[in-house]
Scaffold this active site. Structure first.
Site, short mmCIF file in Angstrom:
data_model
loop_
_atom_site.label_atom_id
_atom_site.label_comp_id
_atom_site.label_asym_id
_atom_site.label_seq_id
_atom_site.Cartn_x
_atom_site.Cartn_y
_atom_site.Cartn_z
N CYS A 14 -9.61 -57.70 -7.37
CA CYS A 14 -9.29 -56.62 -8.30
C CYS A 14 -8.19 -55.70 -7.74
CB CYS A 14 -10.53 -55.81 -8.65
SG CYS A 14 -11.43 -55.20 -7.22
N HIS A 119 -14.47 -52.03 -7.20
CA HIS A 119 -13.60 -52.46 -8.31
C HIS A 119 -12.46 -51.46 -8.50
CE1 HIS A 119 -12.30 -54.43 -11.92
NE2 HIS A 119 -12.42 -53.32 -12.62
N ASN A 134 -7.35 -52.66 -17.15
CA ASN A 134 -8.49 -53.15 -16.37
C ASN A 134 -8.51 -54.68 -16.40
OD1 ASN A 134 -10.98 -53.68 -15.17
ND2 ASN A 134 -11.98 -51.94 -16.15
#
Length: 355
Positions: A14, A119, A134
């Protein structure tokens, strides 16, 4: 939306997706970020060695895993910050007292990096509109100017750390295009997990439907036979109903006729039934012959008087009778008795009509 660069989640990379979505291109790879992490680890080791390589703290530090990366692909905020320094970009904590004193409206910024646990994701302004990039989403999510502040506040309540990206971001095609036009989003993107679950459910439903269709194809002949059987049973029930109706009608007619016969016999009790037994016929024949003999004796007169010729007696139907001296046949007697019975019934009907 197609011009916006958006990397989707792969493994635990991520941090890589966050940086590339921010810079709008494939600027960083796991290898490059790992190199930065190793460099940070070496700098930390050297600082710990200044206290003595034989110290307890230094030995403990060497035994601990790296705090800048792990085998899953996670990278720390220090790795992300050092990676952005290459592009002249700096990270400032959004809710820090120093930044809050500046009282800057979020819509006047260019981008944010958000982190919760392990994250990372980017919120960036492209052209004149804000987008949530995202990597867990199936695509970019449009955020209105009025919703941006509320969105950031909601993230803070959920425990996210938010960093403001300061500096000039590299030029990108999406930013140039969206400076001229504004986009509208009819349907918000879903989380990748939700999309995968929905696709899996659709595949399961499709498989179930195919099984049902195959089963129906295999039993098509059976269904047709069952339909034919149902039709045959229906026709059979109709025929049975018609037969029952005819039987009921015959019984009704029979009862009606019996009722009429009873009515006639009640109104005319002296009338005998037209269906005579052999005993009744015999008695009627005897009575008939006795009456004939009496009539003949009256016509002959007293004994010793010459007898006058007389006509032979006839039946009520006009048929010639036999000579009185001759014996009548059994068939003639039976016919005569039946004729008398029929005349009696007709007379009774006539008298009933006069009443």
């Amino acid at each position: 939306m197609e011009s916006i660069f958006h990397e989707k989640q792969e493994g635990s990379l991520c941090a890589q997706h966050c940086l590339n979505n921010l810079l709008q291109g494939e600027y960083f790879s796991p290898v490059e970020l790992s190199s930065i992490a190793h460099q940070l680890d070496e700098e930390e080791r050297m600082r710990m060695a200044e206290g003595g390589v034989t110290s307890e703290d230094y030995r403990t530090f060497l035994q601990q895993p790296s705090g800048n990366m792990d085998d899953s692909g996670f990278f720390s905020i220090q790795v992300i910050s050092n990676a952005l320094k290459v592009w002249g970009l700096e990270l400032i904590l959004f809710n820090s007292p120093e930044y809050q004193r500046l009282r800057i409206d979020p819509i006047n910024e260019r981008s944010f990096i958000c982190n919760y646990k392990e994250h990372w994701f980017t919120v960036r302004k492209l052209g004149k509109q804000w987008f949530n990039l995202n990597s867990l989403l199936t695509g970019p999510e449009l955020i209105s100017d009025t919703y941006l502040a509320l969105f950031l506040a909601q993230l803070q309540q959920e425990g996210y750390s938010i960093f403001v990206v300061k500096g000039d971001l590299p030029d990108c095609e999406a930013d140039q295009l969206l400076q001229m036009i504004r986009v509208q989003q009819m349907q918000r993107p879903k989380l990748i997990g939700e999309e995968l679950a929905q696709l899996k459910e659709q595949r399961v439903q499709k498989t179930d439907l195919e099984r049902v269709l195959e089963a129906n194809d295999g039993s098509a002949t059976l269904d047709e036979d069952e339909e034919d059987l149902q039709r045959a049973l229906a026709l059979s029930r109709q025929e049975i109903d018609m037969e029952d109706e005819e039987a009921d009608l015959r019984r009704a007619i029979q009862l009606s006729m019996q009722g009429s016969s009873r009515s006639i016999s009640q109104d005319t009790p002296h009338t005998s039934d037209t269906h005579l037994t052999s005993e009744e016929l015999r008695k009627r024949r005897e009575a008939y012959f006795e009456k004939q003999q009496q009539q003949q004796q009256q016509q002959q007169g007293p004994p010793g008087q010459l007898s006058q010729p007389c006509e032979r007696p006839t039946t009520s139907s006009g048929a010639l009778g036999s000579d009185p001296g001759d014996a009548m046949s059994e068939e003639d007697m039976l016919q005569a008795a039946v004729t008398m019975s029929l005349e009696t019934v007709r007379n009774n009907f006539k008298s009933e009509g006069k009443k």
